[in-house]
Design an enzyme around this catalytic site. Structure first.
Site, mmCIF file in Angstrom:
data_model
loop_
_atom_site.group_PDB
_atom_site.id
_atom_site.type_symbol
_atom_site.label_atom_id
_atom_site.label_comp_id
_atom_site.label_asym_id
_atom_site.label_seq_id
_atom_site.Cartn_x
_atom_site.Cartn_y
_atom_site.Cartn_z
ATOM 1 N N GLY A 44 0.777 -1.235 0.000
ATOM 2 C CA GLY A 44 0.000 0.000 0.000
ATOM 3 C C GLY A 44 0.807 1.284 0.000
ATOM 4 O O GLY A 44 0.405 2.282 -0.581
ATOM 5 N N ASP A 100 0.781 3.471 4.297
ATOM 6 C CA ASP A 100 -0.266 4.192 3.573
ATOM 7 C C ASP A 100 -1.295 4.772 4.520
ATOM 8 O O ASP A 100 -1.669 5.932 4.416
ATOM 9 C CB ASP A 100 -0.935 3.295 2.509
ATOM 10 C CG ASP A 100 -1.448 1.966 3.059
ATOM 11 O OD1 ASP A 100 -1.275 1.678 4.264
ATOM 12 O OD2 ASP A 100 -2.036 1.209 2.257
ATOM 13 N N ASP A 103 -5.081 2.805 10.421
ATOM 14 C CA ASP A 103 -6.499 2.479 10.554
ATOM 15 C C ASP A 103 -6.722 1.988 11.987
ATOM 16 O O ASP A 103 -6.784 2.806 12.906
ATOM 17 C CB ASP A 103 -6.831 1.436 9.474
ATOM 18 C CG ASP A 103 -8.307 1.160 9.336
ATOM 19 O OD1 ASP A 103 -9.098 2.099 9.414
ATOM 20 O OD2 ASP A 103 -8.678 -0.013 9.145
ATOM 21 N N LYS A 131 -6.950 7.536 10.004
ATOM 22 C CA LYS A 131 -8.392 7.389 10.258
ATOM 23 C C LYS A 131 -8.565 7.181 11.757
ATOM 24 O O LYS A 131 -8.714 6.054 12.222
ATOM 25 C CB LYS A 131 -8.875 6.094 9.565
ATOM 26 C CG LYS A 131 -9.658 6.251 8.291
ATOM 27 C CD LYS A 131 -10.331 4.903 7.998
ATOM 28 C CE LYS A 131 -10.194 4.494 6.580
ATOM 29 N NZ LYS A 131 -10.766 3.171 6.315
ATOM 30 N N PHE A 152 -13.994 3.829 3.516
ATOM 31 C CA PHE A 152 -12.995 3.010 2.833
ATOM 32 C C PHE A 152 -12.507 3.748 1.597
ATOM 33 O O PHE A 152 -13.285 4.083 0.711
ATOM 34 C CB PHE A 152 -13.560 1.645 2.456
ATOM 35 C CG PHE A 152 -12.464 0.666 2.158
ATOM 36 C CD1 PHE A 152 -11.817 -0.006 3.187
ATOM 37 C CD2 PHE A 152 -12.059 0.435 0.853
ATOM 38 C CE1 PHE A 152 -10.776 -0.889 2.925
ATOM 39 C CE2 PHE A 152 -11.019 -0.446 0.578
ATOM 40 C CZ PHE A 152 -10.378 -1.110 1.612
ATOM 41 N N VAL A 153 -11.204 4.008 1.549
ATOM 42 C CA VAL A 153 -10.643 4.812 0.456
ATOM 43 C C VAL A 153 -9.735 3.974 -0.441
ATOM 44 O O VAL A 153 -9.153 2.981 0.001
ATOM 45 C CB VAL A 153 -9.862 6.027 1.011
ATOM 46 C CG1 VAL A 153 -10.798 7.064 1.594
ATOM 47 C CG2 VAL A 153 -8.838 5.593 2.059
ATOM 48 N N ASP A 159 -5.778 -0.115 -2.093
ATOM 49 C CA ASP A 159 -6.593 -0.985 -2.947
ATOM 50 C C ASP A 159 -7.896 -1.407 -2.294
ATOM 51 O O ASP A 159 -8.062 -1.336 -1.070
ATOM 52 C CB ASP A 159 -5.812 -2.253 -3.292
ATOM 53 C CG ASP A 159 -5.730 -3.213 -2.111
ATOM 54 O OD1 ASP A 159 -5.284 -2.785 -1.035
ATOM 55 O OD2 ASP A 159 -6.149 -4.387 -2.250
HETATM 56 P P1 IMP Z 1 -4.437 -1.186 10.353
HETATM 57 O O1 IMP Z 1 -5.886 -1.507 10.612
HETATM 58 O O2 IMP Z 1 -4.047 0.151 10.926
HETATM 59 O O3 IMP Z 1 -3.552 -2.301 10.800
HETATM 60 O O4 IMP Z 1 -4.282 -1.054 8.783
HETATM 61 C C1 IMP Z 1 -4.110 -2.203 8.039
HETATM 62 C C2 IMP Z 1 -3.976 -1.978 6.590
HETATM 63 O O5 IMP Z 1 -5.302 -1.998 6.067
HETATM 64 C C3 IMP Z 1 -3.390 -0.673 6.072
HETATM 65 O O6 IMP Z 1 -1.994 -0.696 6.004
HETATM 66 C C4 IMP Z 1 -4.002 -0.625 4.694
HETATM 67 O O7 IMP Z 1 -3.196 -1.348 3.788
HETATM 68 C C5 IMP Z 1 -5.350 -1.306 4.883
HETATM 69 N N1 IMP Z 1 -6.453 -0.328 4.953
HETATM 70 C C6 IMP Z 1 -7.034 0.205 6.042
HETATM 71 N N2 IMP Z 1 -8.005 1.081 5.708
HETATM 72 C C7 IMP Z 1 -8.018 1.096 4.356
HETATM 73 C C8 IMP Z 1 -8.797 1.825 3.391
HETATM 74 O O8 IMP Z 1 -9.673 2.667 3.687
HETATM 75 N N3 IMP Z 1 -8.519 1.551 2.082
HETATM 76 C C9 IMP Z 1 -7.573 0.667 1.689
HETATM 77 N N4 IMP Z 1 -6.814 -0.018 2.558
HETATM 78 C C10 IMP Z 1 -7.036 0.198 3.878
HETATM 79 MG MG MG Z 2 -0.963 -1.706 4.251
#
Ligand code: IMP
Ligand code: MG
Length: 182
Positions: A44, A100, A103, A131, A152-153, A159
């Protein structure tokens, strides 16, 4: 081939470029006179990393790691797994970890834990997007490009089911299209 729904523009390519210039200025200032090892989380962060890297005026080395949070689907596994590890010696290095999007924060938490065991002199984090409404662990990045709502972006490296990474802008899928449950 199926026609994919066209995302609505949330952040234009110009707006992203402008913000990255400011962000890179802050990073340049913070690390002035030092060499950094930039660690990018694939896939990402690929586009963000490539653009940010070219705005840094610091001697920079690059390494990448792969962390899988969702397997092949979009349902979250509780603990992200490191599936591709670093080739560099991190001991004594100033490491800048780049992803990227922040979340739930689980990916960055896992990545920073791993890097900390490798003895860097310093570790800072930079994400393209934040986010905060989705955070599960209080993780905060040192630098973040944009704070966005819980939507969701896609695009600019991000992706949905492997699609849309190539878009030069950040978009939101139309409400009528199936939304992934994360
Ligand atoms: P985490 O939940 O912070 O561990 O994020 C996990 C991964 O989910 C991120 O590195 C992104 O690759 C993916 N991700 C989270 N939110 C989005 C979104 O809105 N669009 C696309 N990928 C996302
Ligand atoms: Mg990622």
């Amino acid at each position: 081939m199926n026609q994919l729904p066209r995302p609505q523009v949330l952040l234009s390519a110009d707006r992203i470029k402008e913000r990255l210039t400011t962000l890179a200025g802050q990073i340049n200032q913070h690390y002035a006179g030092r060499e950094i090892l930039l660690v990018s989380i694939l896939d990402g962060a690929l586009i963000f990393t490539a653009d940010l890297l070219r705005l840094l005026n610091l001697p920079t080395q690059l390494d990448c790691m792969r962390i899988s949070s969702y397997g092949n689907s979009t349902s979250a596994e509780s603990a992200p797994r490191i599936t591709g590890s670093l080739k560099s010696d991190l001991s004594g290095r100033d490491v800048l970890l780049v992803d990227d999007i922040l979340d739930t924060g689980k990916t960055m938490q896992r990545a920073t834990e791993e890097i900390s065991t490798l003895g860097p002199k310093s570790l800072r984090t930079c994400v393209f997007l934040d986010k905060p409404d989705r955070r599960a662990n209080g993780f905060e990045a040192d630098w973040s490009g944009f704070t966005i709502a819980d939507e969701f972006v896609v695009g600019y490296g991000l992706d949905y089911a492997g699609r849309y990474r190539e878009l030069p802008y950040l978009g939101v899928l139309p409400k009528s299209s199936p939304q992934p449950s994360l």
